[in-house]
Design a protein around this motif. Sequence first.
Motif: not given
Length: 470
Positions: A332-333, A335, A359, A396
Amino acid sequence: MRAHEAGALHGDIGSRGPAWLRTPADVNALVPQLWPRNVARGADGALTVAGLGVRDIAAEFGTPVYVLDEDDLRSRCRDFRSAFDGVDVYYAGKAFLCRAVVRMIAEEGLSLDVCTGGELATALSAGMPPERIGFHGNNKSVAELTRALDAGVGRIILDSFDEIDRLTALARERGVRPRVMIRVTVGVEAHTHEFIATAHEDQKFGFSLAGGAAAEAAFRVLDEGVLELRGLHSHIGSQIFDASGFEVSARRVLALQAQIRDARGVELPELDLGGGFGIAYTTQDDPAAPQDLAKRLRRIVESECAVERLAVPHLSIEPGRAIVGPAVFTLYEVGTVKSVPVGAGGDTADGRRAYVSVDGGMSDNIRTALYDASYSATLASRASAAGPMLARVVGKHCESGDIVVKDEFLPADVQPGDLVAVPGTGAYCRSMASNYNHVPRPPVVAVRDGRARLIVRRETEEDLLALDVG
């Protein structure tokens, strides 16, 4: 419960140690049992898989992305095949299925369990030999059974009297004699989440042993003579570490096998003990090695067959998530990062917890919300010299329960743009993924010898809109 069953409850095939969180000293460390075998930290501190850096994977395929260590998956197939020599090992299609994985497990000599027409279609389209396919499911349709018969599926696991009648009619109409097994609900409590325990009486799968339905089902199939009854099937659940359930299950199902022999003069040649062996999601989990599992289960069956004066049947097992689960991690990134007070009674040293939003979330891993499952996580794009902070990795989606990892120590300098990796996501994550909040599902990338290939592409907004015909 017979007297010798009670003694079995003290045995186990894996222990569950004390609860775990990372300590400040090892916030960058990788615990080997949690990760695919070819994952490491490179010289720059970023994770690599089979020699390929995760930053390169993210740059090429985006995030979130499921990353499959292909050699890890193949080696786990071989481990089970070697340990259970002479036993049919069935890969659980429901854990994760795509055509590339079907080809991998077929090449490694495994058989395959499917439980829907879609899974069967995937298996056949990838060239899986139909005789090595087992068809599960508590509500197989006429269309699904017809396709299984026409394809020559190797065994169909019968789950209800309605299904016996349905399959018998179809087989008679086609002039075929499919091989079948009776799924027996043995009344064993598996020490796992109630939603993935499958052998207690009050649930939808199988024929009750205690109520006599399992014996009646076997007698009906034998007396009708249209279906070829090969044996009995027992499955007590999933993510199981304690062997006592398998011991009791084997005793009860082999007692039924002896009852069938005594009543009809038929000694069934096969037995499937299921499996659902546990994997390590955190260091609290300590799964047994396949060799230890094989030794224990063989001893159980041989002992009980001697008691019942039965020949040892040809065995099948279903390791479940134990093959694909550990071979995949999700990348994942980050955020956003926010620190919030945990309130009175909170379990943090400073009364605060960091919420690290990534994300993805419950659309690519519903298990934390559904089963209260525990996962681990690590900062993947770099190493950090910062101290640890207690973090909750969240998604998210518009749900407060959209949690990926409930509690984990991550470096205190985690920031937007960092990559975070969550191991142990090969089983039931992509399979149970959804489009909640109209989020396209992530791709699956297989990595081998430093090269990545796309095996399931990322969904797009165009894919979502293509189904919307309004």
